[in-house]
Design a protein around this motif. Structure first.
Motif, short mmCIF file in Angstrom:
data_model
loop_
_atom_site.label_atom_id
_atom_site.label_comp_id
_atom_site.label_asym_id
_atom_site.label_seq_id
_atom_site.Cartn_x
_atom_site.Cartn_y
_atom_site.Cartn_z
N ALA A 176 1.21 19.88 2.23
CA ALA A 176 0.81 20.58 1.28
C ALA A 176 0.27 19.60 0.14
N LEU A 177 -0.33 18.60 0.49
CA LEU A 177 -1.03 17.66 -0.39
C LEU A 177 -2.46 18.31 -0.95
N PHE A 178 -2.73 17.82 -2.26
CA PHE A 178 -4.02 18.11 -2.56
C PHE A 178 -5.05 17.06 -2.06
N PRO A 179 -5.79 17.64 -1.09
CA PRO A 179 -6.72 16.69 -0.58
C PRO A 179 -7.89 16.00 -1.33
N HIS A 180 -8.19 16.47 -2.38
CA HIS A 180 -9.11 16.00 -3.29
C HIS A 180 -8.66 14.91 -4.10
N LEU A 181 -7.37 14.79 -4.13
CA LEU A 181 -6.67 13.69 -5.05
C LEU A 181 -6.46 12.39 -4.32
N ASN A 182 -6.20 11.52 -4.69
CA ASN A 182 -5.42 10.14 -4.25
C ASN A 182 -4.12 10.35 -4.11
N VAL A 183 -3.65 9.12 -3.46
CA VAL A 183 -2.25 9.17 -3.52
C VAL A 183 -1.46 9.15 -4.78
N LEU A 197 4.02 3.91 -14.46
CA LEU A 197 5.33 3.24 -14.19
C LEU A 197 6.19 4.02 -13.15
N ARG A 198 6.12 5.28 -13.54
CA ARG A 198 7.06 6.36 -12.74
C ARG A 198 6.22 6.27 -11.05
N VAL A 199 5.07 6.67 -10.96
CA VAL A 199 4.54 6.60 -9.89
C VAL A 199 4.68 5.20 -9.11
N ALA A 200 4.39 4.01 -9.77
CA ALA A 200 4.64 3.01 -8.92
C ALA A 200 6.20 2.85 -8.44
N VAL A 260 9.47 5.07 -1.76
CA VAL A 260 9.06 5.37 -0.16
C VAL A 260 8.41 4.47 0.78
N ASN A 261 8.33 3.33 0.39
CA ASN A 261 7.60 2.35 0.99
C ASN A 261 6.26 2.48 1.21
N LEU A 262 5.56 2.80 -0.02
CA LEU A 262 4.11 3.14 0.05
C LEU A 262 3.39 2.19 -1.20
N THR A 263 4.38 1.05 -1.48
CA THR A 263 3.48 0.19 -2.32
C THR A 263 2.30 -0.07 -2.26
N GLY A 264 1.32 0.00 -3.15
CA GLY A 264 -0.28 -0.56 -2.74
C GLY A 264 -1.15 0.70 -2.21
N PHE A 265 -0.49 1.84 -2.03
CA PHE A 265 -1.15 3.00 -1.30
C PHE A 265 -2.03 3.88 -2.46
#
Ligand code: ADP
Ligand code: MG
Length: 337
Positions: free
Chosen positions: A83-90, A110-113, A119-124
């Motif tokens: 249920a992600l928003f497909p038009h938005l990036n990560v 800061l919080r997003v980073a 969750v091991n998605l640094t750089g995504f």
């Protein structure tokens, strides 16, 4: 602390949830395990506030949440279909709930980073969610749920759409993240491996009720009912008649006599169902359980031997197909259901 008190829900006069009560304490992961259609998703929707029970209460720290709308409950939800928003990036997906909370851009970045790192998605952050694999998309969904610092996380079969190796990897990661974050969680699944890996406590849901609860080990070793033993595939379920009424009890079955000890009182002539472990069984000429070998399958930790009478056991040595074998079954491998 989350507390459910006597939740009832029915659809078209068919009771689905028939008096569900349990609590989830600080830092605890509770897994609700049940067959498809048993009402797991409905129960999560009730906790989230997306559905109203006909009777019963959902409370947080003693406060009834009935008047509290979905978005003010502070609960994070992770679904099977992401249920992600497909038009938005990560990053924008993860930031979504934070924007709704009117945080500053710096705070949000800061919080997003830090959550993406967790969750091991640094750089995504700049990737399109539609370009990600299923496992990565599910991590984004988890990051989005975690970002708002929820007081409770809820998972609805989040790994159901992933293939086996990815599922196992994410299961281990989820376990780590739940421990690290300390956020209490309700996790629903029909997959016992998932439930047993993640849960501090497992609740078995059947026919609208919680029929068994305990640590994975407790539930596995003593499922408490024929249904639970069969659903968990915890061993052989054998029915028979008690032929001696003092402990150790003896039970006569079509496969021979099983001897076991039990805290319950049993009288001669009583019909009982036994759960007989597949492990610890040995071939022995004087064994009082027997059967003709129908199939032998090699497994890393022994041979899985299936008998014509429907029983199966793990044995250290492979018997011949067609051979009649005699077995001793350890007393501590037998429980009455
Ligand atoms: P689970 O998540 O354990 O598979 P669900 O909570 O999705 O179970 O639903 C269990 C059953 O409840 C469904 O099979 C359906 O019959 C019924 N049900 C769920 N939601 C509705 C609804 N909105 N309207 C009517 N029946 C429903
Ligand atoms: Mg469901």
């Amino acid at each position: 602390m989350l507390e459910l008190i006597d939740i009832h829900k029915s659809y078209e006069d068919q009771p689905l949830l028939d008096g569900i009560s349990f609590t989830v304490a600080a830092g605890e992961t509770v897994c609700l395990l049940g067959a498809s259609g048993s009402g797991k998703s409905t129960l999560l929707r009730i906790i989230a506030g997306l559905e109203t029970p006909e009777q019963g209460q959902v409370c947080w720290d003693g406060q009834d949440l009935a008047p509290v709308p979905v978005h003010q409950r502070g609960f994070g939800l992770v679904f099977q279909d992401y249920a992600l928003f497909p038009h938005l990036n990560v990053a924008a997906n993860v930031a979504f709930g934070l924007k709704m909370q009117n945080r500053t851009d710096d705070e949000i970045d800061l919080r997003v980073a830090s959550i993406l790192e967790m969750v091991n998605l640094t750089g995504f952050g700049d990737r399109r969610v539609t370009d990600l694999s299923g496992g990565e998309q599910q991590r984004v969904a988890l990051a989005r749920a975690l970002a708002i610092s929820p007081r409770l996380l809820m998972f609805d079969e989040p790994l159901g759409a992933l293939d086996r190796s990815l599922r196992e990897q994410l299961m281990d990661e989820l376990r780590r993240i739940l421990h690290e974050s300390g956020v209490p969680a309700v996790y629903v699944t029909h997959d016992q491996e998932e439930a047993f890996t993640l849960a501090g406590r497992v609740l078995l849901l059947h026919d609208g009720s919680i029929v068994r609860s305990g640590t994975p080990e407790q539930v596995w070793s003593d499922p408490g009912s024929v249904w639970a033993a069969q659903f968990l595939d915890a061993g052989n379920v054998v029915s028979g008649i008690v032929i001696s009424s003092t402990s150790p009890f003896q039970v006569e079955t079509s496969a021979g006599v099983f001897e076991f000890r039990c805290g319950h009182a049993h009288s001669a002539g009583e019909k009982v169902n036994l759960l007989v472990s597949r492990r610890g069984v040995r071939q022995a000429a004087h064994g009082r359980v027997s059967g003709v070998v129908m199939d032998v399958i090699f497994r890393q930790d022994g041979f899985k031997v299936t008998l014509e009478n429907g029983l199966d056991f793990y044995l250290p040595d492979a018997p011949r197909i067609g051979e009649k074998i005699f077995l001793t079954v350890p007393e501590n491998g037998i429980k009455c259901l």
